[in-house]
Each structure stands twice: as structure tokens, then as C-alpha cells.
Design a protein around this motif. Sequence first.
Motif, PDB file in Angstrom:
ATOM      1  N   ARG A  79      -4.930  -4.475   2.077  1.00 49.09           N
ATOM      2  CA  ARG A  79      -4.124  -3.278   1.832  1.00 49.09           C
ATOM      3  C   ARG A  79      -2.927  -3.650   0.971  1.00 49.09           C
ATOM      4  O   ARG A  79      -2.221  -4.616   1.245  1.00 49.09           O
ATOM      5  N   GLU A  97       0.487  -1.971  -0.298  1.00 49.49           N
ATOM      6  CA  GLU A  97       1.326  -0.801  -0.055  1.00 49.49           C
ATOM      7  C   GLU A  97       2.690  -0.947  -0.713  1.00 49.49           C
ATOM      8  O   GLU A  97       3.154  -2.058  -0.941  1.00 49.49           O
ATOM      9  N   ASP A 128      -5.250  -5.642 -10.291  1.00 51.64           N
ATOM     10  CA  ASP A 128      -5.818  -6.985 -10.139  1.00 51.64           C
ATOM     11  C   ASP A 128      -4.943  -7.804  -9.217  1.00 51.64           C
ATOM     12  O   ASP A 128      -3.746  -7.959  -9.466  1.00 51.64           O
ATOM     13  N   ASP A 188       9.493  -4.402  -2.094  1.00 48.41           N
ATOM     14  CA  ASP A 188       8.962  -3.138  -1.598  1.00 48.41           C
ATOM     15  C   ASP A 188       7.450  -3.180  -1.381  1.00 48.41           C
ATOM     16  O   ASP A 188       6.885  -2.296  -0.756  1.00 48.41           O
ATOM     17  N   VAL A 189       6.810  -4.200  -1.922  1.00 48.59           N
ATOM     18  CA  VAL A 189       5.350  -4.228  -1.906  1.00 48.59           C
ATOM     19  C   VAL A 189       4.842  -5.102  -0.757  1.00 48.59           C
ATOM     20  O   VAL A 189       5.325  -6.205  -0.552  1.00 48.59           O
ATOM     21  N   ARG A 190       3.911  -4.574  -0.017  1.00 47.81           N
ATOM     22  CA  ARG A 190       3.280  -5.361   1.051  1.00 47.81           C
ATOM     23  C   ARG A 190       1.809  -5.549   0.741  1.00 47.81           C
ATOM     24  O   ARG A 190       1.101  -4.594   0.420  1.00 47.81           O
ATOM     25  N   ILE A 191       1.391  -6.791   0.836  1.00 42.97           N
ATOM     26  CA  ILE A 191      -0.019  -7.113   0.656  1.00 42.97           C
ATOM     27  C   ILE A 191      -0.510  -7.674   1.975  1.00 42.97           C
ATOM     28  O   ILE A 191      -0.048  -8.721   2.415  1.00 42.97           O
ATOM     29  N   GLU A 192      -1.428  -6.954   2.598  1.00 43.20           N
ATOM     30  CA  GLU A 192      -1.888  -7.369   3.920  1.00 43.20           C
ATOM     31  C   GLU A 192      -3.396  -7.533   3.965  1.00 43.20           C
ATOM     32  O   GLU A 192      -4.108  -6.921   3.185  1.00 43.20           O
ATOM     33  N   GLY A 193      -3.835  -8.357   4.909  1.00 45.63           N
ATOM     34  CA  GLY A 193      -5.265  -8.494   5.148  1.00 45.63           C
ATOM     35  C   GLY A 193      -5.954  -9.500   4.250  1.00 45.63           C
ATOM     36  O   GLY A 193      -7.182  -9.537   4.191  1.00 45.63           O
ATOM     37  N   LEU A 194      -5.187 -10.320   3.572  1.00 47.66           N
ATOM     38  CA  LEU A 194      -5.822 -11.369   2.768  1.00 47.66           C
ATOM     39  C   LEU A 194      -6.512 -12.358   3.707  1.00 47.66           C
ATOM     40  O   LEU A 194      -5.974 -12.692   4.764  1.00 47.66           O
ATOM     41  N   PRO A 195      -7.695 -12.811   3.327  1.00 55.10           N
ATOM     42  CA  PRO A 195      -8.434 -13.734   4.191  1.00 55.10           C
ATOM     43  C   PRO A 195      -7.712 -15.071   4.280  1.00 55.10           C
ATOM     44  O   PRO A 195      -6.912 -15.408   3.414  1.00 55.10           O
ATOM     45  N   GLY A 218       0.375 -19.207  -5.806  1.00 55.00           N
ATOM     46  CA  GLY A 218       1.055 -17.955  -6.119  1.00 55.00           C
ATOM     47  C   GLY A 218       0.102 -16.790  -5.960  1.00 55.00           C
ATOM     48  O   GLY A 218      -1.112 -16.972  -5.958  1.00 55.00           O
ATOM     49  N   ILE A 219       0.671 -15.620  -5.798  1.00 55.40           N
ATOM     50  CA  ILE A 219      -0.141 -14.406  -5.720  1.00 55.40           C
ATOM     51  C   ILE A 219       0.298 -13.489  -6.843  1.00 55.40           C
ATOM     52  O   ILE A 219       1.465 -13.107  -6.917  1.00 55.40           O
ATOM     53  N   ASP A 220      -0.626 -13.190  -7.720  1.00 52.58           N
ATOM     54  CA  ASP A 220      -0.303 -12.324  -8.858  1.00 52.58           C
ATOM     55  C   ASP A 220      -0.906 -10.957  -8.649  1.00 52.58           C
ATOM     56  O   ASP A 220      -2.114 -10.836  -8.438  1.00 52.58           O
ATOM     57  N   LEU A 221      -0.060  -9.973  -8.716  1.00 53.08           N
ATOM     58  CA  LEU A 221      -0.536  -8.607  -8.623  1.00 53.08           C
ATOM     59  C   LEU A 221      -0.218  -7.919  -9.936  1.00 53.08           C
ATOM     60  O   LEU A 221       0.944  -7.865 -10.354  1.00 53.08           O
TER      61      LEU A 221
END
Lengths: 137, 137
Positions: free
Chosen positions: A111, A113, A128, B109-116, B126-129
Amino acid sequence: MLQYSRDNMAELLRAHDINPTHQRIEIAYALFSRQEHLSADQVMTIVNDRHAETSKATVYNTLNLFLEKGLIREVIVDPSKVFYDPNTGPHHHLYEVDSGQLTDIDADDVRIEGLPALPKGMETVGIDLIVRVKRTA
Amino acid sequence: MLQYSRDNMAELLRAHDINPTHQRIEIAYALFSRQEHLSADQVMTIVNDRHAETSKATVYNTLNLFLEKGLIREVIVDPSKVFYDPNTGPHHHLYEVDSGQLTDIDADDVRIEGLPALPKGMETVGIDLIVRVKRTA
DNA sequence: TCTAGGATTTGGACTCTGTCTAACTCCCGG
DNA sequence: CCGGGAGTTAGACAGAGTCCAAATCCTAGA
Ligand SMILES: [Mn+2]
Ligand SMILES: [Mn+2]
Ligand SMILES: [Zn+2]
Ligand SMILES: [Zn+2]
């Protein structure tokens, strides 16, 4: 589609409005039978492995045609080359920076958000998410 | 740091274990005074705008040195060139595919959840969005 | 102040990915 | 059995980035 054959590649191409030629079928088969992320160069090597019959120009023409028609997706993680992805469903990527290994992350579980509203007159083309990892020191 | 000068660029470089030379100061100043995402070519143009004095080799050497030392970050969104980012804090990117315009998205402000879970023996680099957008048709 | 030597910079050759073009081949409808 | 459009091709070309050996710069001693 349980198993990928050159025959159902032809069907797949037609379903995407692509005239199935010998070369196009081979290139699609290289990508879909492996379900891997391949560079243009890797596609070229695979397709010409036994008997050279597909030129560099055709490999690029075809990959770009597949992109346009939405048959495949491109993944931009490495500054030196593009990867082509037969998986067009929503998913993310895990990139092992040393080996160049690229793995899918299912989007169902992830997710994202709190993204800000888009600027006026803009629409999202895609999101991406790339998790870059390396072997622990 | 309220305002960027060539003098505090020298300090910044020293703080990152980089010997501040004339060229390195100019290149750092180009990036930090603008706070923009620049390609190597753009850096080259800016730095040599008034009086040519920095070679292509030095621009690339320097940008790669800055990367190594963690002074700047690279952003890979365009298959044809790398962008260099003076903002090394956690943040994401909005990419306007037609114009090439690249904008920061605050990570707070951004939440990234549920990454394996990561594979064994791997650590995150790093995590690139990247949010790809285009002008509405 | 002078100078040796390491650090840095440089032009230009080179590599690599990807594009372009003009000629050639293929294939299908009439 | 054509004719012609679609597809393919070799090879030239373009642009980003790297490499190298030579030139320059800078500084720590003497
Ligand atoms: Mn074949
Ligand atoms: Mn100057
Ligand atoms: Zn994928
Ligand atoms: Zn940024």
C-alpha cells in the motif's frame, strides 16, 4: 495460459493488434516463456542463439512495438540499459544492485498512501516502486 | 545553510571528505544553489557558461565522486540519462514524462506498507518511488 | 622561495545502447 | 503470377558515459 508455445504467442500478438511474424513470435516467446526481465541485448542473444536470423534493428523495433501496444512494460532501474518485462500487471521491483538481478514484488500486498494530489491537468501514467538491495557487507 | 556560496561549498566538500578544487566547487555550486535535478550535460553547460574551464571528464569524475561520498544522489527515471540530485534526504519523485520535468515529493507524508521481507543476506540500499505523470489528453 | 611528487584535470579515443535510413525481402490479395 | 505494402536488414549514426596517458596544479618540505 498454462504453457507458452510459439503458437499461443501468435494468438497473443494478434490479440494486441500485432501482426505475428516469425521474428516477433520469437521475441515474444523469449520474454513470455521465461517470464524474466530481459535487456534488448539479452533478447537478441536468446533469439539468435541457435541460428542468427534477427537483426538488432528488428529487436529494438519489435520491443518498442510491444511497448506501444501494451504487450510488455519497460523497467528503468539501471542507467546503462532498459529491461523489458512481460508482466504488465501492477507490480513493483526488487533490484539487486551488484548482480543486476531484478525480481517482481506483488502489488496486492503493498500500500502506498499519502501521495500528494497531482498538479492540475496531469494524469498518472504509472507508479514505479523500486527497492534497491545489496548483499550484506 | 541559508544561502549557498562558493565558500560554503568548499566547507561542504571538506565535510564530505572531498578536496575542494575550483572545478569541484563550481559543480557543487551548480547543483546546490539551484536545488534542481540536473543531468551531467546540464551541469557541464552551467559550469562552462561564462568561461569554459571544466572538461567533460571532470564533470563525470566529479559527479561520481560526489555520489560515492554521499554528497548527492542519482535519480534514474529516464533511460537516456541520469539526473543528479543535491537533495539526499529521503524523498520521492514526480516525473513528467513529456517534458522531463522532475519534482521532489516529500517522504514524510508518504507511507509505503506491506513490502515483503528482504531475501536473506540482503540489505536495503534505498527505496525509489517514482510517480510518472503526463499532461491530460 | 624553490621544487618534487601526488592529486587533479584534460582532450580525445573508445564503448555501449539505441535510432535511423535506404535497400532488400517477404507475403498476400487480385 | 504479379505488384505493393509491411517487415526486416546492415551499417552508419548519435549521445551518454568511461578510459587513458599526458599535462597541470598544488602543497609539503628543504
Ligand atoms: Mn526460427
Ligand atoms: Mn571559475
Ligand atoms: Zn516485473
Ligand atoms: Zn529529488
